[in-house]
Scaffold this motif. Structure first.
Motif, PDB file in Angstrom:
ATOM      1  N   ILE A   1       0.837  -1.207   0.000  1.00  0.00           N
ATOM      2  CA  ILE A   1       0.000   0.000   0.000  1.00  0.00           C
ATOM      3  C   ILE A   1       0.869   1.253   0.000  1.00  0.00           C
ATOM      4  O   ILE A   1       0.605   2.206  -0.744  1.00  0.00           O
ATOM      5  CB  ILE A   1      -0.969  -0.015   1.192  1.00  0.00           C
ATOM      6  CG1 ILE A   1      -2.007  -1.136   1.014  1.00  0.00           C
ATOM      7  CG2 ILE A   1      -1.651   1.345   1.361  1.00  0.00           C
ATOM      8  CD1 ILE A   1      -2.837  -1.429   2.245  1.00  0.00           C
ATOM      9  N   GLU A   2       1.925   1.250   0.784  1.00  0.00           N
ATOM     10  CA  GLU A   2       2.840   2.405   0.805  1.00  0.00           C
ATOM     11  C   GLU A   2       3.447   2.643  -0.570  1.00  0.00           C
ATOM     12  O   GLU A   2       3.584   3.782  -1.014  1.00  0.00           O
ATOM     13  CB  GLU A   2       3.934   2.187   1.851  1.00  0.00           C
ATOM     14  CG  GLU A   2       3.429   2.266   3.271  1.00  0.00           C
ATOM     15  CD  GLU A   2       4.457   1.818   4.304  1.00  0.00           C
ATOM     16  OE1 GLU A   2       5.560   1.348   3.918  1.00  0.00           O
ATOM     17  OE2 GLU A   2       4.152   1.926   5.500  1.00  0.00           O
ATOM     18  N   PHE A   3       3.797   1.563  -1.258  1.00  0.00           N
ATOM     19  CA  PHE A   3       4.371   1.697  -2.595  1.00  0.00           C
ATOM     20  C   PHE A   3       3.328   2.201  -3.588  1.00  0.00           C
ATOM     21  O   PHE A   3       3.620   3.068  -4.420  1.00  0.00           O
ATOM     22  CB  PHE A   3       4.966   0.371  -3.058  1.00  0.00           C
ATOM     23  CG  PHE A   3       5.757   0.477  -4.332  1.00  0.00           C
ATOM     24  CD1 PHE A   3       6.773   1.405  -4.469  1.00  0.00           C
ATOM     25  CD2 PHE A   3       5.480  -0.357  -5.398  1.00  0.00           C
ATOM     26  CE1 PHE A   3       7.508   1.500  -5.648  1.00  0.00           C
ATOM     27  CE2 PHE A   3       6.201  -0.267  -6.574  1.00  0.00           C
ATOM     28  CZ  PHE A   3       7.225   0.666  -6.704  1.00  0.00           C
TER      29      PHE A   3
ATOM     30  N   ILE B   1       3.616   5.602  -5.835  1.00  0.00           N
ATOM     31  CA  ILE B   1       3.409   5.649  -7.284  1.00  0.00           C
ATOM     32  C   ILE B   1       2.359   6.703  -7.632  1.00  0.00           C
ATOM     33  O   ILE B   1       2.553   7.515  -8.536  1.00  0.00           O
ATOM     34  CB  ILE B   1       2.993   4.272  -7.832  1.00  0.00           C
ATOM     35  CG1 ILE B   1       4.139   3.269  -7.694  1.00  0.00           C
ATOM     36  CG2 ILE B   1       2.528   4.379  -9.288  1.00  0.00           C
ATOM     37  CD1 ILE B   1       3.730   1.830  -7.971  1.00  0.00           C
ATOM     38  N   ARG B   2       1.245   6.703  -6.900  1.00  0.00           N
ATOM     39  CA  ARG B   2       0.179   7.665  -7.191  1.00  0.00           C
ATOM     40  C   ARG B   2       0.663   9.096  -6.991  1.00  0.00           C
ATOM     41  O   ARG B   2       0.354   9.977  -7.793  1.00  0.00           O
ATOM     42  CB  ARG B   2      -1.043   7.351  -6.315  1.00  0.00           C
ATOM     43  CG  ARG B   2      -2.203   8.328  -6.443  1.00  0.00           C
ATOM     44  CD  ARG B   2      -2.567   8.724  -7.852  1.00  0.00           C
ATOM     45  NE  ARG B   2      -3.245   7.679  -8.580  1.00  0.00           N
ATOM     46  CZ  ARG B   2      -3.324   7.643  -9.914  1.00  0.00           C
ATOM     47  NH1 ARG B   2      -2.763   8.586 -10.659  1.00  0.00           N
ATOM     48  NH2 ARG B   2      -3.936   6.678 -10.529  1.00  0.00           N
ATOM     49  N   ARG B   3       1.436   9.346  -5.940  1.00  0.00           N
ATOM     50  CA  ARG B   3       1.967  10.708  -5.730  1.00  0.00           C
ATOM     51  C   ARG B   3       2.831  11.153  -6.896  1.00  0.00           C
ATOM     52  O   ARG B   3       2.789  12.308  -7.312  1.00  0.00           O
ATOM     53  CB  ARG B   3       2.780  10.774  -4.429  1.00  0.00           C
ATOM     54  CG  ARG B   3       1.957  10.878  -3.182  1.00  0.00           C
ATOM     55  CD  ARG B   3       2.801  11.232  -1.958  1.00  0.00           C
ATOM     56  NE  ARG B   3       3.913  10.329  -1.719  1.00  0.00           N
ATOM     57  CZ  ARG B   3       3.837   9.201  -1.016  1.00  0.00           C
ATOM     58  NH1 ARG B   3       2.696   8.826  -0.492  1.00  0.00           N
ATOM     59  NH2 ARG B   3       4.908   8.456  -0.840  1.00  0.00           N
TER      60      ARG B   3
ATOM     61  N   ILE C   1      -3.231   4.683 -14.354  1.00  0.00           N
ATOM     62  CA  ILE C   1      -2.245   3.675 -14.002  1.00  0.00           C
ATOM     63  C   ILE C   1      -2.898   2.302 -14.116  1.00  0.00           C
ATOM     64  O   ILE C   1      -3.850   1.998 -13.398  1.00  0.00           O
ATOM     65  CB  ILE C   1      -1.698   3.874 -12.576  1.00  0.00           C
ATOM     66  CG1 ILE C   1      -1.047   5.252 -12.442  1.00  0.00           C
ATOM     67  CG2 ILE C   1      -0.709   2.757 -12.229  1.00  0.00           C
ATOM     68  CD1 ILE C   1      -0.619   5.584 -11.023  1.00  0.00           C
ATOM     69  N   ASP C   2      -2.393   1.507 -15.046  1.00  0.00           N
ATOM     70  CA  ASP C   2      -2.820   0.124 -15.192  1.00  0.00           C
ATOM     71  C   ASP C   2      -1.773  -0.737 -14.519  1.00  0.00           C
ATOM     72  O   ASP C   2      -0.622  -0.765 -14.933  1.00  0.00           O
ATOM     73  CB  ASP C   2      -2.960  -0.246 -16.674  1.00  0.00           C
ATOM     74  CG  ASP C   2      -4.207   0.349 -17.279  1.00  0.00           C
ATOM     75  OD1 ASP C   2      -5.270  -0.277 -17.144  1.00  0.00           O
ATOM     76  OD2 ASP C   2      -4.117   1.447 -17.869  1.00  0.00           O
ATOM     77  N   LEU C   3      -2.192  -1.422 -13.481  1.00  0.00           N
ATOM     78  CA  LEU C   3      -1.292  -2.235 -12.689  1.00  0.00           C
ATOM     79  C   LEU C   3      -1.504  -3.698 -13.039  1.00  0.00           C
ATOM     80  O   LEU C   3      -2.574  -4.250 -12.829  1.00  0.00           O
ATOM     81  CB  LEU C   3      -1.573  -2.002 -11.200  1.00  0.00           C
ATOM     82  CG  LEU C   3      -0.726  -2.779 -10.218  1.00  0.00           C
ATOM     83  CD1 LEU C   3       0.734  -2.334 -10.297  1.00  0.00           C
ATOM     84  CD2 LEU C   3      -1.259  -2.597  -8.814  1.00  0.00           C
ATOM     85  N   VAL C   4      -0.466  -4.296 -13.614  1.00  0.00           N
ATOM     86  CA  VAL C   4      -0.513  -5.719 -13.952  1.00  0.00           C
ATOM     87  C   VAL C   4       0.377  -6.425 -12.946  1.00  0.00           C
ATOM     88  O   VAL C   4       1.571  -6.151 -12.872  1.00  0.00           O
ATOM     89  CB  VAL C   4      -0.003  -5.976 -15.390  1.00  0.00           C
ATOM     90  CG1 VAL C   4      -0.021  -7.463 -15.713  1.00  0.00           C
ATOM     91  CG2 VAL C   4      -0.834  -5.183 -16.399  1.00  0.00           C
ATOM     92  N   TRP C   5      -0.239  -7.310 -12.153  1.00  0.00           N
ATOM     93  CA  TRP C   5       0.552  -8.001 -11.150  1.00  0.00           C
ATOM     94  C   TRP C   5       0.026  -9.387 -10.871  1.00  0.00           C
ATOM     95  O   TRP C   5      -1.006  -9.794 -11.386  1.00  0.00           O
ATOM     96  CB  TRP C   5       0.716  -7.189  -9.895  1.00  0.00           C
ATOM     97  CG  TRP C   5      -0.512  -6.819  -9.103  1.00  0.00           C
ATOM     98  CD1 TRP C   5      -1.813  -7.090  -9.388  1.00  0.00           C
ATOM     99  CD2 TRP C   5      -0.532  -6.094  -7.889  1.00  0.00           C
ATOM    100  NE1 TRP C   5      -2.628  -6.584  -8.431  1.00  0.00           N
ATOM    101  CE2 TRP C   5      -1.875  -5.959  -7.487  1.00  0.00           C
ATOM    102  CE3 TRP C   5       0.441  -5.542  -7.084  1.00  0.00           C
ATOM    103  CZ2 TRP C   5      -2.259  -5.302  -6.328  1.00  0.00           C
ATOM    104  CZ3 TRP C   5       0.048  -4.883  -5.930  1.00  0.00           C
ATOM    105  CH2 TRP C   5      -1.273  -4.762  -5.565  1.00  0.00           C
ATOM    106  N   ASP C   6       0.788 -10.107 -10.056  1.00  0.00           N
ATOM    107  CA  ASP C   6       0.482 -11.511  -9.804  1.00  0.00           C
ATOM    108  C   ASP C   6      -0.497 -11.668  -8.642  1.00  0.00           C
ATOM    109  O   ASP C   6      -1.078 -10.692  -8.168  1.00  0.00           O
ATOM    110  CB  ASP C   6       1.766 -12.307  -9.575  1.00  0.00           C
ATOM    111  CG  ASP C   6       2.561 -11.808  -8.375  1.00  0.00           C
ATOM    112  OD1 ASP C   6       2.003 -11.083  -7.523  1.00  0.00           O
ATOM    113  OD2 ASP C   6       3.748 -12.151  -8.286  1.00  0.00           O
TER     114      ASP C   6
ATOM    115  N   ALA D   1      -7.128   0.140  -1.170  1.00  0.00           N
ATOM    116  CA  ALA D   1      -6.132   1.152  -1.567  1.00  0.00           C
ATOM    117  C   ALA D   1      -6.126   1.329  -3.084  1.00  0.00           C
ATOM    118  O   ALA D   1      -6.057   2.456  -3.585  1.00  0.00           O
ATOM    119  CB  ALA D   1      -4.747   0.764  -1.066  1.00  0.00           C
ATOM    120  N   LEU D   2      -6.214   0.228  -3.823  1.00  0.00           N
ATOM    121  CA  LEU D   2      -6.258   0.317  -5.282  1.00  0.00           C
ATOM    122  C   LEU D   2      -7.441   1.161  -5.736  1.00  0.00           C
ATOM    123  O   LEU D   2      -7.328   2.000  -6.635  1.00  0.00           O
ATOM    124  CB  LEU D   2      -6.340  -1.078  -5.907  1.00  0.00           C
ATOM    125  CG  LEU D   2      -5.086  -1.932  -5.836  1.00  0.00           C
ATOM    126  CD1 LEU D   2      -5.409  -3.370  -6.214  1.00  0.00           C
ATOM    127  CD2 LEU D   2      -3.997  -1.368  -6.716  1.00  0.00           C
ATOM    128  N   SER D   3      -8.565   0.944  -5.120  1.00  0.00           N
ATOM    129  CA  SER D   3      -9.768   1.700  -5.456  1.00  0.00           C
ATOM    130  C   SER D   3      -9.610   3.174  -5.079  1.00  0.00           C
ATOM    131  O   SER D   3      -9.887   4.062  -5.888  1.00  0.00           O
ATOM    132  CB  SER D   3     -10.964   1.082  -4.736  1.00  0.00           C
ATOM    133  OG  SER D   3     -12.128   1.795  -5.024  1.00  0.00           O
TER     134      SER D   3
END
Length: 135
Positions: A26-28, A32-34, A41-46, A59-61
């Motif tokens: 969440i901190e990361f 990124i958002r800052r 931002i499209d986040l592709v992750w596992d 947090a993503l929302s």
């Protein structure tokens, strides 16, 4: 390979942490958002356990990320795997660091060097997403 759908912004955002968990994730995401205010931002992750936590989803929302998950057990589709392999090649191949701080400085130097080579980053770190369809 064509990269016409990528907008190169010449920015590398890293986070030096002791362990991956939902809080550091969440901190990361907030970091990124800052740095990318107003950008899509499209986040592709596992499917790491900490990515699946309710707190991370909230947090993503809140941060307006567009989340896309790669299928389970698909490391070849995860850009992190390529980045980590590349960083290890450059930083730690045949090298034994005296201390953690020396390793951290080497990693920072590697990360900063990527700013000058965005096309190479895309070539080395963007996985082949053939057959991967974002819903």
């Amino acid at each position: 390979m064509s990269f016409k759908n990528y907008r190169l912004i010449g920015l590398v955002i890293t986070n030096l942490i002791e362990a991956f968990n939902s809080l550091t994730t969440i901190e990361f995401l907030e970091r990124i958002r800052r740095r990318l205010k107003g950008s899509r931002i499209d986040l592709v992750w596992d499917n790491a356990r900490y990515h699946l936590r309710k707190s991370v989803s909230l947090a993503l929302s809140r941060l307006h990320f567009h989340e896309h998950r790669i299928p389970p057990y698909s490391p070849m589709m995860n850009a992190d795997e390529y980045f980590i392999r590349w960083a290890k090649e450059v930083i730690s191949n045949n090298t034994c660091w005296e201390n953690k701080r020396s390793l951290q400085l080497a990693f920072s130097g590697f990360s900063l060097s990527l700013l000058k080579r965005p096309q190479l980053v895309l070539q080395r770190c963007v996985p082949d997403m053939s057959g991967f369809h974002v819903k």
